[in-house]
Design an enzyme around this catalytic site. Structure first.
Site, PDB file in Angstrom:
ATOM      1  CE  LYS A  93      23.352  32.733 -29.959  1.00 44.63           C
ATOM      2  NZ  LYS A  93      24.493  32.175 -29.219  1.00 44.63           N
ATOM      3  CE1 TYR A 112      22.276  66.256 -19.095  1.00 41.33           C
ATOM      4  CE2 TYR A 112      21.922  64.568 -20.769  1.00 41.33           C
ATOM      5  CZ  TYR A 112      21.426  65.404 -19.784  1.00 41.33           C
ATOM      6  OH  TYR A 112      20.085  65.383 -19.482  1.00 41.33           O
TER       7      TYR A 112
END
Length: 364
Positions: free
Chosen positions: A34, A259
């Site tokens: 899955k 950042y």
């Protein structure tokens, strides 16, 4: 090419299935593929695992994709069907359905099917997600037995909620409940997931449902070491995620990187910029110090993960060059370690690889 690459070793995938079957020779292996084959590619994984006795998927769309490419093996849809149109497709494409709620039973009773359906009765022994309670299950089983739309015998299954916990109390209770409620029911049984496969040999019944271990990854993460040696010895990682160095820079002491200026150079030092970021599926919340593998040696991540790039400390690798491959996880660097550093689980990292990552198949 500066795209990140996920290298899928199909030989390792086949090897892992063979190890599972060897360790549980009396059980059939129901390979869980899955969520796009746990991020490895639904069709790719299914074709590689042709020796699996059946495939488990989450929804009908995954099952139909497999049928469209010619996969003829039994396929069981874990969430079952939700309307008459879906139910008709189950019959038309020979899909097995997990029956977990009364609405599905009602649909079966009122829908005229072109052929009978293979079903699995889901018994909720403590997961408290899908399934009929232990008290409800005998009546539902007897109701299903009378249906002409259903193939006999009916499959019987449950799902373990805590099998990766060293404290076995709850899982043993679940297994006891399952055996008790199904004692007088006739049909193949299925209990274990990957963690249960290792930790509960008494629950290796007719069918086993290996998931994450198929991909060479421990269901216990890095904290539960009882099976660490066996897993490392017998199973191989299938996915190796890598990216290239696209720049090398010499930074001065106290220069910040990335950042937010969250990390500063403790001394004059070289750093490398690597062409991968959270836009590729690398976890943004991976902290400074998260390891990567460069030329066989560990280097730490520094600064925040950007959308397209990360920075790494090159003080241990002064000879690194632009174009060198950096392994983010996989062969030589278990994804379980990265997951632990990032405060998540390996399953999530694998399933979040994005479409811009290039997938390459190898046999090695």
């Amino acid at each position: 090419m500066n795209r990140a690459t996920a290298t899928i070793n199909v030989t390792a995938l086949k090897h892992n299935l063979s190890q599972i079957k060897a360790l549980a020779p009396k059980s059939l292996a129901w390979a869980m593929i899955k969520s796009n084959g746990y991020g490895h590619g639904l069709v790719r994984v299914a074709k590689a695992l042709s020796d699996a006795n059946a495939f488990g998927v989450a929804c009908i769309d995954e099952a139909l994709t497999l049928r469209e490419v010619g996969i003829k093996s039994p396929i069981i849809v874990m969430k079952g069907f939700y309307n008459e149109a879906e139910l008709s497709q189950f019959a038309r494409h020979r899909l097995g359905a997990v029956i977990h709620c009364s609405d599905q039973v009602s649909l079966l009773e009122k829908t005229n099917l072109t052929s009978s359906l293979s079903v699995w009765l889901k018994i909720d022994t403590g997961m408290n997600r899908l399934g009929f309670s232990v008290e409800q299950s005998p009546a539902v089983y007897n109701q299903l037995k009378t249906s002409s739309s259903i193939q006999k015998p009916i499959g019987l299954m449950t799902h373990l909620a805590d099998a990766d916990n060293e404290n076995k109390t709850f899982t043993e209770l679940q297994i006891k409940r399952f055996f008790s409620v199904t004692e007088k029911m006739i049909g193949p049984k299925s209990i274990v997931n990957s963690a249960g496969f290792f930790a509960y040999p008494n629950a290796l019944v007719d069918l086993i449902r290996p998931g994450i271990i198929l991909y060479g990854i421990s269901p216990f993460g890095i904290n539960y070491n009882s099976f660490k040696e066996k897993i490392e010895k017998k199973f191989r990682p299938v996915m190796t995620l890598s990216a290239k160095i696209i720049a090398i820079k010499n930074r001065r002491q106290n220069d910040s990187v990335g950042y937010g200026c969250t990390w500063s150079c403790p001394e004059d030092m070289p750093i490398a910029i690597v062409s991968i970021g959270y836009g590729d599926g690398y976890p943004r919340h991976a902290p400074s110090g998260t390891p990567v593998l460069l030329n066989g040696k560990i280097c730490p991540l520094i600064g925040r993960v950007s959308m397209d790039m990360i920075a790494i400390d090159l003080r241990s690798q002064p000879n690194a060059q632009v174009g060198d491959d950096v392994i983010l996880w996989g062969e030589g660097l278990p994804v379980e370690i990265i997951a632990e550093k990032a405060g998540t689980i390996a399953y999530e990292l694998l399933c979040k690889i994005t479409q811009r990552v290039q997938f390459i198949e190898i046999e090695k």
